[in-house]
Design an enzyme around this catalytic site. Structure first.
Site, PDB file in Angstrom:
ATOM      1  CG  HIS A   1      38.850  41.019  41.770  1.00 27.82           C
ATOM      2  ND1 HIS A   1      39.153  39.838  42.406  1.00 27.82           N
ATOM      3  CD2 HIS A   1      38.868  41.973  42.759  1.00 27.82           C
ATOM      4  CE1 HIS A   1      39.339  40.050  43.700  1.00 27.82           C
ATOM      5  NE2 HIS A   1      39.186  41.341  43.946  1.00 27.82           N
TER       6      HIS A   1
ATOM      7  CG  HIS B   1      35.092  41.353  46.651  1.00 28.28           C
ATOM      8  ND1 HIS B   1      35.187  42.278  47.653  1.00 28.28           N
ATOM      9  CD2 HIS B   1      36.339  41.203  46.156  1.00 28.28           C
ATOM     10  CE1 HIS B   1      36.439  42.681  47.751  1.00 28.28           C
ATOM     11  NE2 HIS B   1      37.163  42.039  46.853  1.00 28.28           N
TER      12      HIS B   1
ATOM     13  CD  GLU C   1      38.165  38.910  48.527  1.00 28.04           C
ATOM     14  OE1 GLU C   1      38.533  38.727  47.365  1.00 28.04           O
ATOM     15  OE2 GLU C   1      38.637  39.806  49.247  1.00 28.04           O
TER      16      GLU C   1
HETATM   17  C1  BGC Z   1      41.953  42.258  46.556  1.00 27.57           C
HETATM   18  C2  BGC Z   1      42.401  43.644  46.947  1.00 27.57           C
HETATM   19  C3  BGC Z   1      41.532  44.610  46.210  1.00 27.57           C
HETATM   20  C4  BGC Z   1      40.081  44.340  46.568  1.00 27.57           C
HETATM   21  C5  BGC Z   1      39.123  45.220  45.824  1.00 27.57           C
HETATM   22  C6  BGC Z   1      40.555  42.089  47.026  1.00 27.57           C
HETATM   23  O1  BGC Z   1      40.094  40.807  46.745  1.00 27.57           O
HETATM   24  O2  BGC Z   1      42.812  41.269  47.055  1.00 27.57           O
HETATM   25  O3  BGC Z   1      43.754  43.862  46.679  1.00 27.57           O
HETATM   26  O4  BGC Z   1      41.861  45.928  46.515  1.00 27.57           O
HETATM   27  O5  BGC Z   1      39.751  43.014  46.319  1.00 27.57           O
HETATM   28  O6  BGC Z   1      39.354  45.146  44.483  1.00 27.57           O
END
Ligand code: BGC
Length: 333
Positions: free
Chosen positions: A98, A167, A297
């Protein structure tokens, strides 16, 4: 309409309200984040979030945030572009997740209000989190007739990566369990993960697996089944390659009273069953336990930059703009 939400790193953070006949959406320039998305007739707010800026700053769940420069993981935080290798910070089991240590979710964006829209802008400087190029990002939230549309644009002075997602954690019933929602995903294949949650260069047919959402089913139906992939993700935390190209429906989610349809022109979508939520309290002091929400997402395939066989790579060419769209349509059932 905007009201002061607080200050972050000496920048003023606001909460903006967009309202039309059917919906009220609240967004903030902290992380270009979706805070609330309310269907007016039922009064249901379908996204999790927090009442104060302080809580947004404290949490680490990327709640409602704009994620970048790259959503999801880049293997070992390393990629090569135009013959040069770049190293990003490692923040997730040996990989970069991310966007790095301080991704777009933790940036104060500038803003411009327009009819039914707010445009959030941020200049990510050359070298930020290890990425090349000065990347100018504009994230536009627009309230439309059937819901909320997000447009993300990235323009850079050098070739670089931009793989946006939003998200948001959805619960269409404002309940503490989202696994009873019915979900349909327009995908025949999903990406296999490794034990670190890293999507591999391997797509598997969903047929005969817990990842078959081609017909409506609840995530609850198969999530506890003995399955290596579900074990690796602690539940659903996987990339689905969505059929077709261009703006198209990716997933439909049914709550008791509302239906959410997620559409995008990105190559695929991650289904994350909020396996790492921990009961932290959110809006109005309501706890958000593990699996109380679903994240849809829309995204490029994670680590696509490192996979030679994957043709859709999130590369922004110098002085060109890479644009993607995500729509969250919300209707009463
Ligand atoms: C990820 C997860 C993560 C979450 C929060 C998701 O997009 O794939 O593994 O825990 O985001 O960070």
């Amino acid at each position: 309409m905007k009201e002061l939400f607080g200050t972050y790193k000496e920048k003023e953070i606001y909460l903006f309200t967009l309202e039309n006949e059917g919906y009220i959406a609240k967004v903030t320039n902290y992380g270009a984040t979706l805070v609330s998305f309310i269907e007016k007739q039922t009064g249901i707010d379908v996204v999790q979030g927090y009442d104060t800026l302080e809580e947004y700053i404290q949490q680490d769940f990327y709640t409602g945030a704009s994620v970048g420069r790259t959503a999801n993981r880049i293997g070992k935080g390393t990629f090569t572009l135009n013959g040069k290798t770049y190293h990003l910070p490692i923040n997730n089991n040996g990989n970069c997740n991310h966007g790095g240590l301080e991704g777009f979710n933790r940036k104060a964006f500038t803003f411009k209000e327009a009819d039914n829209s707010v445009i959030f802008s941020y200049l990510s400087a050359d070298g930020e989190e290890g990425y090349p190029g000065n990347l100018q990002v504009n994230i536009t939230y627009t309230l439309c007739e059937d819901g909320l549309c997000i447009t993300a644009e990235g323009t850079s002075d050098q070739d670089t990566l931009f793989a946006y997602t939003n998200h948001s954690y959805f619960n269409l019933d404002e309940s503490d369990n989202a696994l009873d929602h019915e979900v349909k995903i327009y995908a025949d294949q999903y990406g296999l993960s490794d034990a670190n949650g890293m999507t591999q260069d391997k797509l598997e047919d969903v047929k005969g697996t817990p990842f078959d959402f081609r017909e409506f089913k609840t995530p609850a139906q198969d999530i506890e089944k003995e399955n290596e992939q579900l074990a690796f993700g602690s539940g659903y935390d996987h990339f689905f390659l969505i059929q077709g190209e261009g703006m198209r429906d990716m997933a439909v989610c049914l709550g008791k009273k509302l239906q959410l349809t997620v559409s995008s022109d990105l190559p695929g979508m991650h289904l994350y069953s909020s396996n790492f939520l921990d009961g932290t309290k959110g809006k109005k002091g309501v706890a958000y336990p593990r699996r109380s929400a679903l994240c849809f997402e829309a995204e490029y395939m994670p680590n696509a930059i490192n996979y030679p066989d994957i043709k859709d790579k999130p590369i922004v060419k110098a002085n060109e703009t890479l644009t993607c769209h995500i729509r969250f349509a919300l209707t009463r059932r």
